[in-house]
Design a protein around this motif. Structure first.
Motif, PDB file in Angstrom:
ATOM      1  N   TRP A  23      -3.679  -0.173  -5.370  1.00 43.14           N
ATOM      2  CA  TRP A  23      -3.299   1.005  -6.138  1.00 43.14           C
ATOM      3  C   TRP A  23      -2.665   2.062  -5.226  1.00 43.14           C
ATOM      4  CZ3 TRP A  23      -7.067   2.698 -10.549  1.00 43.14           C
ATOM      5  CH2 TRP A  23      -6.397   3.515 -11.457  1.00 43.14           C
ATOM      6  N   ALA A  24      -3.261   2.274  -4.059  1.00 38.49           N
ATOM      7  CA  ALA A  24      -2.698   3.252  -3.115  1.00 38.49           C
ATOM      8  C   ALA A  24      -1.333   2.780  -2.599  1.00 38.49           C
ATOM      9  CB  ALA A  24      -3.672   3.483  -1.962  1.00 38.49           C
ATOM     10  N   GLU A  25      -1.222   1.499  -2.269  1.00 40.06           N
ATOM     11  CA  GLU A  25       0.050   0.979  -1.755  1.00 40.06           C
ATOM     12  C   GLU A  25       1.154   1.058  -2.804  1.00 40.06           C
ATOM     13  OE1 GLU A  25      -0.149  -2.712   0.625  1.00 40.06           O
ATOM     14  OE2 GLU A  25      -2.319  -2.409   0.557  1.00 40.06           O
ATOM     15  N   VAL A  26       0.838   0.678  -4.042  1.00 37.33           N
ATOM     16  CA  VAL A  26       1.829   0.738  -5.117  1.00 37.33           C
ATOM     17  C   VAL A  26       2.241   2.188  -5.353  1.00 37.33           C
ATOM     18  CG1 VAL A  26       2.177   0.377  -7.600  1.00 37.33           C
ATOM     19  CG2 VAL A  26       1.157  -1.433  -6.198  1.00 37.33           C
ATOM     20  N   PRO A  37       3.051  10.095  -4.813  1.00 34.27           N
ATOM     21  CA  PRO A  37       2.744   9.942  -3.388  1.00 34.27           C
ATOM     22  C   PRO A  37       2.900  11.269  -2.635  1.00 34.27           C
ATOM     23  CG  PRO A  37       4.814   8.832  -3.958  1.00 34.27           C
ATOM     24  CD  PRO A  37       4.238   9.387  -5.223  1.00 34.27           C
ATOM     25  N   PRO A  38       2.184  11.373  -1.531  1.00 34.48           N
ATOM     26  CA  PRO A  38       1.322  10.371  -0.904  1.00 34.48           C
ATOM     27  C   PRO A  38      -0.101  10.424  -1.459  1.00 34.48           C
ATOM     28  CG  PRO A  38       1.489  12.279   0.529  1.00 34.48           C
ATOM     29  CD  PRO A  38       2.351  12.564  -0.681  1.00 34.48           C
ATOM     30  N   VAL A  39      -0.733   9.255  -1.528  1.00 30.56           N
ATOM     31  CA  VAL A  39      -2.131   9.161  -1.932  1.00 30.56           C
ATOM     32  C   VAL A  39      -2.882   8.264  -0.954  1.00 30.56           C
ATOM     33  CG1 VAL A  39      -1.673   9.523  -4.384  1.00 30.56           C
ATOM     34  CG2 VAL A  39      -1.777   7.212  -3.505  1.00 30.56           C
ATOM     35  N   THR A  40      -4.180   8.464  -0.921  1.00 31.04           N
ATOM     36  CA  THR A  40      -5.057   7.621  -0.108  1.00 31.04           C
ATOM     37  C   THR A  40      -5.942   6.804  -1.039  1.00 31.04           C
ATOM     38  OG1 THR A  40      -6.869   9.209  -0.046  1.00 31.04           O
ATOM     39  CG2 THR A  40      -5.141   9.448   1.653  1.00 31.04           C
ATOM     40  N   ARG A  41      -6.642   5.870  -0.471  1.00 31.23           N
ATOM     41  CA  ARG A  41      -7.615   5.096  -1.256  1.00 31.23           C
ATOM     42  C   ARG A  41      -8.669   6.013  -1.856  1.00 31.23           C
ATOM     43  NH1 ARG A  41      -8.636  -0.376   2.351  1.00 31.23           N
ATOM     44  NH2 ARG A  41      -6.434  -0.864   2.618  1.00 31.23           N
ATOM     45  N   HIS A  98       2.002  -5.808  -5.893  1.00 31.38           N
ATOM     46  CA  HIS A  98       2.212  -5.337  -4.525  1.00 31.38           C
ATOM     47  C   HIS A  98       3.701  -5.159  -4.258  1.00 31.38           C
ATOM     48  CE1 HIS A  98       2.228  -5.122  -0.174  1.00 31.38           C
ATOM     49  NE2 HIS A  98       0.947  -4.783  -0.277  1.00 31.38           N
ATOM     50  N   PRO A  99       4.096  -4.082  -3.598  1.00 33.08           N
ATOM     51  CA  PRO A  99       5.514  -3.829  -3.342  1.00 33.08           C
ATOM     52  C   PRO A  99       6.238  -4.990  -2.653  1.00 33.08           C
ATOM     53  CG  PRO A  99       4.233  -1.880  -2.809  1.00 33.08           C
ATOM     54  CD  PRO A  99       3.246  -2.974  -3.133  1.00 33.08           C
TER      55      PRO A  99
END
Length: 174
Positions: A23-26, A37-41, A98-99
């Protein structure tokens, strides 16, 4: 890449952490999954816990895609309706790939798995989801068989000067 999709996988700490990381990576890659963005877990974790609570209460189901190493690379949540006149369709939330896998067919396979999961539920005849205008999601969902059935202009505010449409998509499973 070979991705295995499972409906209602065992909710292990690894799966939970994998969804949170995905979720954070997407989100950080610009994905329209509820964050800017930006976000963290740690930013994502409270929203994930809402999904996990709904799963524990039987109101939500998970389709998870994992690669050969067991890494979570795709997800979608199916949510039941509580309204007595709308129990024949399910909501689809938090669709993520996933990107690194986008554009390779993983998303289409995820959405086909979501539709198959819905068809396995007695009485379910359709799926409904919303997507963010300007994200490129609408053409993707249309390619998966969904049709746009509604739009609220400017309903999503990403920044003080960036408003996007909230688009409702529908898939008839009949």
């Amino acid at each position: 890449m070979n991705v295995r999709f499972d409906l209602d996988p065992s909710l292990t700490p690894e799966l939970r952490d994998g969804i949170c990381a995905l979720w954070a990576e997407v989100s950080n890659a610009g994905g329209a999954v509820g964050f800017v963005p930006p976000v963290t877990r740690e930013d994502v974790r409270p929203e994930l816990l809402k999904h996990l609570t709904a799963m524990a209460e039987g109101r939500q189901r998970l389709v998870a895609g994992r690669d050969a190493d067991g890494r979570v690379v795709a997800t979608a949540f199916l949510t039941t309706n509580t309204h007595r006149l709308m129990k024949h369709w399910l909501w689809v939330y938090t669709v993520m790939v996933h990107p690194d896998l986008q554009g390779q067919g993983t998303g289409r396979r995820l959405m086909a798995s979501v539709a198959d999961a819905a068809r396995s539920v007695k009485g379910i005849t359709a799926l409904r989801l919303t997507c963010r205008g300007g994200s490129g999601a609408r053409p993707f969902y249309e390619a998966c068989g969904y049709q746009e059935v509604g739009r609220v202009p400017g309903a999503i505010r990403l920044a003080d000067d960036d408003y996007r449409d909230d688009i409702t998509m529908w898939l008839d499973l009949g």
